[in-house]
Design an enzyme around this catalytic site. Structure first.
Site, PDB file in Angstrom:
ATOM      1  N   ASP A 165      33.066 -84.652   4.571  1.00 44.86           N
ATOM      2  CA  ASP A 165      31.943 -84.039   5.208  1.00 44.86           C
ATOM      3  C   ASP A 165      30.824 -83.345   4.115  1.00 44.86           C
ATOM      4  O   ASP A 165      29.912 -83.153   4.308  1.00 44.86           O
ATOM      5  CB  ASP A 165      32.595 -83.261   6.194  1.00 44.86           C
ATOM      6  N   LEU A 166      31.666 -82.660   3.269  1.00 39.32           N
ATOM      7  CA  LEU A 166      30.780 -82.045   2.378  1.00 39.32           C
ATOM      8  C   LEU A 166      29.925 -82.831   1.248  1.00 39.32           C
ATOM      9  O   LEU A 166      28.722 -82.403   1.046  1.00 39.32           O
ATOM     10  CB  LEU A 166      31.747 -81.081   1.355  1.00 39.32           C
ATOM     11  N   VAL A 202      45.618 -76.718  -1.544  1.00 40.14           N
ATOM     12  CA  VAL A 202      44.538 -77.574  -1.547  1.00 40.14           C
ATOM     13  C   VAL A 202      44.504 -78.669  -0.588  1.00 40.14           C
ATOM     14  O   VAL A 202      43.638 -79.056  -0.003  1.00 40.14           O
ATOM     15  CB  VAL A 202      44.226 -77.812  -3.141  1.00 40.14           C
ATOM     16  N   ARG A 241      40.045 -93.975  -3.198  1.00 43.26           N
ATOM     17  CA  ARG A 241      38.966 -92.998  -2.651  1.00 43.26           C
ATOM     18  C   ARG A 241      37.857 -92.726  -3.466  1.00 43.26           C
ATOM     19  O   ARG A 241      36.752 -92.464  -3.197  1.00 43.26           O
ATOM     20  CB  ARG A 241      39.587 -91.838  -2.465  1.00 43.26           C
ATOM     21  N   CYS A 271      44.627 -90.244   2.817  1.00 45.74           N
ATOM     22  CA  CYS A 271      45.583 -91.075   2.005  1.00 45.74           C
ATOM     23  C   CYS A 271      46.946 -90.264   2.191  1.00 45.74           C
ATOM     24  O   CYS A 271      46.961 -89.167   2.926  1.00 45.74           O
ATOM     25  CB  CYS A 271      45.305 -91.086   0.580  1.00 45.74           C
ATOM     26  N   PRO A 282      38.774 -85.433   4.295  1.00 45.39           N
ATOM     27  CA  PRO A 282      37.408 -85.706   4.689  1.00 45.39           C
ATOM     28  C   PRO A 282      36.547 -85.736   3.928  1.00 45.39           C
ATOM     29  O   PRO A 282      36.694 -85.155   2.613  1.00 45.39           O
ATOM     30  CB  PRO A 282      37.022 -84.573   5.650  1.00 45.39           C
ATOM     31  N   LYS A 316      41.679 -89.748 -16.200  1.00 48.71           N
ATOM     32  CA  LYS A 316      41.394 -90.389 -15.082  1.00 48.71           C
ATOM     33  C   LYS A 316      40.299 -89.669 -14.183  1.00 48.71           C
ATOM     34  O   LYS A 316      39.375 -90.393 -13.998  1.00 48.71           O
ATOM     35  CB  LYS A 316      42.602 -90.755 -14.399  1.00 48.71           C
ATOM     36  N   ASN A 317      40.319 -88.541 -14.041  1.00 46.48           N
ATOM     37  CA  ASN A 317      39.503 -87.947 -12.983  1.00 46.48           C
ATOM     38  C   ASN A 317      38.292 -87.458 -13.627  1.00 46.48           C
ATOM     39  O   ASN A 317      37.373 -86.666 -12.833  1.00 46.48           O
ATOM     40  CB  ASN A 317      39.892 -86.695 -12.237  1.00 46.48           C
TER      41      ASN A 317
END
Ligand code: EPZ
Length: 421
Positions: free
Chosen positions: A125-126, A329, A93, A117, A123, A22-23
């Site tokens: 931001d990166l 994480v 996401r 979620c 976030p 999936k990823n």
């Protein structure tokens, strides 16, 4: 609504084939926005998240069709819009991964800020710092990220955290930028490497993918290509835990042993025997008579994967002794704990640490999947709980596991899908 009704107590036996990751497939699909001509993806898993990404891309002008199971053909159909719809981004996401590709090939992107979620604020931001470093102007108004750029310009980016998604967004954008981009402290997950291999097949010039320093030389055009998605190491790990927790013997086929080493090491530390079969593309897990408690600390790859934390938390309830699980994480990835306790587990959490006392007999109850991996973990616990367990909110689980109930039933689990009116 659907629920899974599981009668526990049956050791799983047999073979199960793991689907494509999936990823890996999600960023690859987003990357097709930058390719001219048709792309053919193989080993595409049948998941809700893939369907959602097809809808996002259709909105953005990419036509998708699937003539044979497991294959997905994608090609630019029209000069699509540059705005991803809120409803779809809210649902998944990973839709945010269209940011880099849209900026690289259309110079504009309007994407709703993905909400946090269940597992944390998550976030972006990166991602945004990376786009700005490549020369994009990024503003946030009314919850939507509006980004604009002429041709992106290569730059040197240092990521504060080896974020998988930020690495992927920046990597994709950099392939069409002018000049060279260096990404330092890049994520090294296998799914990032699969994306880099896919982009190279489309004509991108990438060096160092899979290491923390990735160099990209921008090119003018990327062309459609054919690519087979790597196997899903998290689905594989989930079935390996299913063997361990039920005291069974399961062979998982279509795996990359290298990607599963941290999971294999943990299972062996608990007393399981794990055999690497054939040329490393199948693993057999044989559970011991008694499992030993171990400590787990999640880390970016090649450390123990955070996506395997929930399944191992369920497994820890069946080990003899005290297990300490530390989630480094994400800030809130213990949502399954109250549900596990309804089954009889002895777990207490303190911030990012969970302490599990085992071995505790579990008994069936009604539980709700709190998120994708938490839901999978509750199903694993139900496989060993006495009597019947009902797992509700299955939509979480269907996002990331292909035909889970069929695959479990194929291994001897007593599981049935019930539509709840
Ligand atoms: C990817 O999410 C995976 N999803 C996740 O899998 C996985 O858990 C995660 O990587 C870590 O391996 C997909 O690939 C679609 P991150 P991603 O950016 O990219 C913080 C599953 O169950 N962060 O590496 O969102 C963030 O808050 C899912 O399949 C920032 O602070 O993960 C988190 O604490 C869950 N700023 C940490 O980094 C940013 O700009 C890791 O996030 C980006 C991330």
């Amino acid at each position: 609504m659907e629920k899974l009704v599981i009668t526990g107590g049956y050791p799983l036996q047999g073979k199960v084939r793991v689907a494509g990751a999936k990823n890996a497939v999600l960023p690859l699909m987003a990357a097709t926005l930058m390719l001219t001509g048709e792309t053919v993806l193989e080993e595409v898993p049948a998941l809700e998240d893939v369907d959602t990404m097809v809808q996002v891309l259709a909105y953005l002008g990419i036509e998708a069709r699937s003539d044979v199971p497991g294959q997905l053909c994608l090609k630019p159909a029209a000069e699509g819009v540059v705005a991803a719809p809120y409803e779809l981004v809210r649902r998944m996401r990973a839709s945010f991964l269209v940011l880099g590709p849209l900026l690289a090939c259309r110079g504009r992107a309007e994407i709703p800020l993905p909400g946090g979620c269940a597992i944390g604020t998550r976030p972006v931001d990166l991602h945004l710092k990376g786009m700005q470093a490549l020369g994009a102007e990024v503003v946030l108004n009314q919850g939507t990220i509006s980004a604009r750029a002429g041709r992106l310009k290569g730059c040197h980016i240092y990521l504060d955290f080896p974020s998988v998604g930020a690495t992927e967004n920046i990597l994709m954008a950099a392939t069409l930028a002018e000049g060279e981009t260096v990404i330092e402290n890049a994520a090294v997950e296998p799914e990032v490497v699969d994306l880099a291999n896919f982009l190279s097949g489309a004509g991108a010039k990438i060096k160092g993918a899979g290491t923390s320093i990735v160099r990209v030389k921008g090119v003018k055009e990327l062309r459609g290509t054919r690519h087979s998605i790597i196997p899903d190491r998290i689905e594989a790990g989930t079935f390996m835990v299913a063997a361990a927790i039920t005291g069974g013997s399961v062979t998982v086929e279509n795996v990359v042993y290298e990607h599963l080493k941290p999971v294999v090491a943990k299972l062996m530390e608990m007393g399981c025997s794990v055999s690497v079969l054939e040329s490393g593309d199948a693993l057999r897990v044989d559970a011991p008579s008694g499992l030993k408690a171990v400590d787990i600390k999640t880390m970016p790859y090649p450390g123990f994967p955070t996506d395997m934390q929930s399944p191992f938390l369920a497994l820890a309830t069946q080990t003899q002794g005290t297990s300490v699980v530390t989630e480094t994480v994400f800030e809130n990835r213990f949502l399954l704990v109250p549900e596990l306790k309804r089954l009889g587990a002895n777990v207490r959490t303190e911030g990012r640490t969970a302490v599990i006392e085992g071995k505790t007999p579990l008994t069936g109850a009604k539980v709700k999947a709190p998120d994708l991996r938490g839901g999978a973990a509750l199903i694993l616990a139900a496989l060993v709980a006495q009597d019947e367990t009902e797992v509700h909110n299955l939509y979480h689980v269907k996002r990331g596991y292909e035909n889970l109930e069929e695959k479990l039933a194929g291994l001897g689990a007593r599981v049935r899908l019930v539509v709840d009116n």
